[in-house]
Write a protein that holds these residues in place. Structure first.
Motif, PDB file in Angstrom:
ATOM      1  N   ILE A  13       0.859  -1.124   0.161  1.00 41.55           N
ATOM      2  CA  ILE A  13       0.058   0.127  -0.177  1.00 41.55           C
ATOM      3  C   ILE A  13       0.873   1.306   0.084  1.00 41.55           C
ATOM      4  N   TYR A  14       0.249   2.316  -0.350  1.00 40.11           N
ATOM      5  CA  TYR A  14       0.909   3.653  -0.524  1.00 40.11           C
ATOM      6  C   TYR A  14       1.024   4.156   0.978  1.00 40.11           C
ATOM      7  N   ARG A  15       0.109   4.116   1.648  1.00 44.63           N
ATOM      8  CA  ARG A  15      -0.180   4.383   3.181  1.00 44.63           C
ATOM      9  C   ARG A  15      -1.088   3.968   3.642  1.00 44.63           C
ATOM     10  N   TYR A  16      -1.387   4.004   4.948  1.00 49.73           N
ATOM     11  CA  TYR A  16      -2.653   3.648   5.594  1.00 49.73           C
ATOM     12  C   TYR A  16      -3.110   5.039   6.378  1.00 49.73           C
ATOM     13  N   LEU A  17      -4.510   5.096   6.573  1.00 51.13           N
ATOM     14  CA  LEU A  17      -5.361   6.198   7.373  1.00 51.13           C
ATOM     15  C   LEU A  17      -5.920   5.391   8.454  1.00 51.13           C
ATOM     16  N   SER A  18      -6.118   6.498   9.349  1.00 49.52           N
ATOM     17  CA  SER A  18      -6.879   5.817  10.753  1.00 49.52           C
ATOM     18  C   SER A  18      -8.146   6.187  10.820  1.00 49.52           C
ATOM     19  N   LYS A  19      -9.109   5.547  11.013  1.00 51.25           N
ATOM     20  CA  LYS A  19     -10.605   5.923  11.403  1.00 51.25           C
ATOM     21  C   LYS A  19     -10.788   6.440  12.675  1.00 51.25           C
ATOM     22  N   PRO A  20     -11.328   7.417  13.159  1.00 49.31           N
ATOM     23  CA  PRO A  20     -11.979   8.569  12.128  1.00 49.31           C
ATOM     24  C   PRO A  20     -10.976   9.273  11.690  1.00 49.31           C
ATOM     25  N   TRP A  21     -11.189   9.612  10.253  1.00 53.94           N
ATOM     26  CA  TRP A  21     -10.159  10.276   9.788  1.00 53.94           C
ATOM     27  C   TRP A  21     -10.228  11.937   9.993  1.00 53.94           C
ATOM     28  N   LYS A  22      -9.129  12.700   9.498  1.00 54.06           N
ATOM     29  CA  LYS A  22      -9.180  14.243   9.714  1.00 54.06           C
ATOM     30  C   LYS A  22      -9.587  14.526   8.134  1.00 54.06           C
ATOM     31  N   ASP A  23     -10.360  15.356   7.969  1.00 51.73           N
ATOM     32  CA  ASP A  23     -10.772  15.485   6.521  1.00 51.73           C
ATOM     33  C   ASP A  23      -9.383  16.175   5.571  1.00 51.73           C
ATOM     34  N   GLU A  24      -8.627  17.001   6.319  1.00 52.01           N
ATOM     35  CA  GLU A  24      -7.499  17.708   5.430  1.00 52.01           C
ATOM     36  C   GLU A  24      -6.391  16.624   5.365  1.00 52.01           C
TER      37      GLU A  24
END
Length: 449
Positions: free
Chosen positions: A108-119
């Motif tokens: 993967i290019y990266r991972y993001l966490s929930k809840p996310w920050k919109d920006e």
């Protein structure tokens, strides 16, 4: 604002959003409605794969848990069958095994966490697509170069009489190909630095370290004439030394290591090995990964993860520890109190032979003097004393400032006993500890016969 992606109205990026919860997909679609994307969504892996089979997709962002397949397995399948599609994992999971699987198998290019920050999410998508666009452009240019090279070879075999007139042109093309090849070898190092900047988004700006450690390591490599391979390995290790911390909570990432509780301390001691495991599957990064694994070993054998001692610790790891500790001491990531650069170097000198390779410490101080553009740090005729070690007749080698920045004494000031007593009293009143840079007595004697 994030970097915009080079897609026109007639060439919009195709983005596929995958989540088992329709309300999450609705929130994401609403967030991305103004972006230059053609949006598709799916609530299960089967629907997502059907969309991928029906049309080209530029970017997939998948949740970790789906009803018919976990997100890591889905992204691994997409990587295998649609390798040019950018893959992002969106997860509320804290399972490091799942994240490692997504990185190693799904690349993967990266991972993001929930809840996310919109920006943060918008920036991640823009950067992902910008990276994809640059990779496509690089591939196009490489293909163009190959086509030109093939054409030149054919011209060379069929038009022998024109060889002499084409020699200069062919040499220029060969030089361009050599340059392109060298750029390819450097692409992993560049990618490591880009990823380190993304990883730094997890930290407040005042706690970010990677860029400074990279520059400090590069200063060392220049000063010591390191070869290209060693330079690349050290730079990649400096860029990704803390990648194993990305699964930590935000508060733990920003806390001084000396103040961590016992359970968190065990996670802290595991991060060098976790960082190595994330990178070992990438062949060009294996040597850098080994340096990262051992950068928290100590000269006396009390470090981790393998309790190596002395010269059994790889030389690059010994240097990386010096650079990491020098920067992290100033960021408040080791001790509760943030040190300035002088105090950090005094700390490193104090623990030479215990934490640090004693044969590297003074060379490292000299490199820090170059890095900080501070002549006094590297001057053998300058020593650092506490206020109670000062004597009458000593001469200041640099300005002495209070903790609040107020100038107390100018460089070149000759000390007398009343002045020393006042300085000690002021230090006590302020609850501070001052490091005073003094010229050696030999130099003082020359100035005051």
């Amino acid at each position: 604002m994030g970097e915009s992606v080079a897609f026109t109205d007639t060439e919009r990026a195709v983005v596929l959003l995958i989540d088992a919860h329709p309300q999450v997909l609705h929130s994401l679609t609403h967030l991305l409605r103004l972006e230059p994307f053609e949006l598709h969504s799916a609530t299960c892996a089967a629907d997502a794969l059907a969309i991928l089979a029906s049309q080209p997709v530029d970017l997939v962002m998948s949740a970790a848990r789906l009803p018919d397949m976990d997100g890591a397995s889905l992204l691994a399948h997409i990587h295998q069958h649609y390798p040019h599609t950018v893959r992002i994992l969106l997860t509320s999971e804290t399972d490091l095994t799942l994240i490692i699987k997504a990185i190693n198998e799904g690349e993967i290019y990266r991972y993001l966490s929930k809840p996310w920050k919109d920006e943060e999410l918008l920036l991640a998508l823009r950067q992902s697509l910008a990276h994809q666009h640059s990779e496509r452009e690089r591939a196009r240019l490489e293909q163009l170069i190959q086509q030109q090279n093939d054409a030149l070879k054919q011209l060379n075999t069929t038009l022998e009489k024109r060889v002499a007139s084409r020699t200069s042109e062919l040499q220029q093309t060969a030089d361009m190909l050599d340059l392109a090849y060298e750029e390819l070898k450097h692409s992993y190092a560049t990618g490591a630095e880009v990823f380190s900047l993304l990883a730094n988004l997890r930290l407040p700006r005042a706690k970010q370290t990677n860029r400074q450690i990279i520059e400090l390591v590069r200063t060392w490599c220049v000063a010591h004439g390191e070869d290209c391979a060693s330079n690349r390995d050290l730079t990649m290790a400096a860029a990704l030394y803390n990648i194993g911390k990305l699964s930590w909570s935000d508060s733990m990432m920003a806390s001084p290591s000396d103040l961590l509780h016992s359970s968190d301390r065990e996670r802290y001691r595991a991060y060098p090995a976790q960082s190595e495991s994330l990178l070992m599957t990438l062949e060009p990064m294996k040597d850098a990964a080994r340096l990262i694994r051992h950068h928290q070993e100590r000269w006396d054998g009390s470090g981790f993860p393998d309790h190596l001692k002395g010269e059994a610790i790889p030389a690059g790891s010994r240097l990386l520890k010096l650079a990491v500790d020098f920067i992290e001491l100033q960021k408040g990531l080791i001790l509760e109190r943030q040190m300035n650069s002088d105090e950090a170097l005094l700390y490193i000198r104090k623990y030479a032979g215990r934490l640090y390779d004693p044969l590297l410490v003074e060379d490292f101080v000299q490199v820090c003097a170059t890095y900080l553009n501070d002549v006094t740090l590297g001057d053998p005729n300058v020593k650092v004393l506490g206020t109670r070690e000062l004597e009458e007749g000593m001469v200041l080698a640099r300005n002495l400032n209070a903790d609040n920045g107020m100038l107390l004494l100018n460089a070149g000031k000759v000390l007398n006993l009343p002045l020393v007593d006042k300085l000690i009293a002021f230090e006590t009143m302020e609850g501070a500890r001052y490091s005073v840079f003094i010229k050696e007595h030999t130099e003082i004697a020359a100035q005051h016969p």
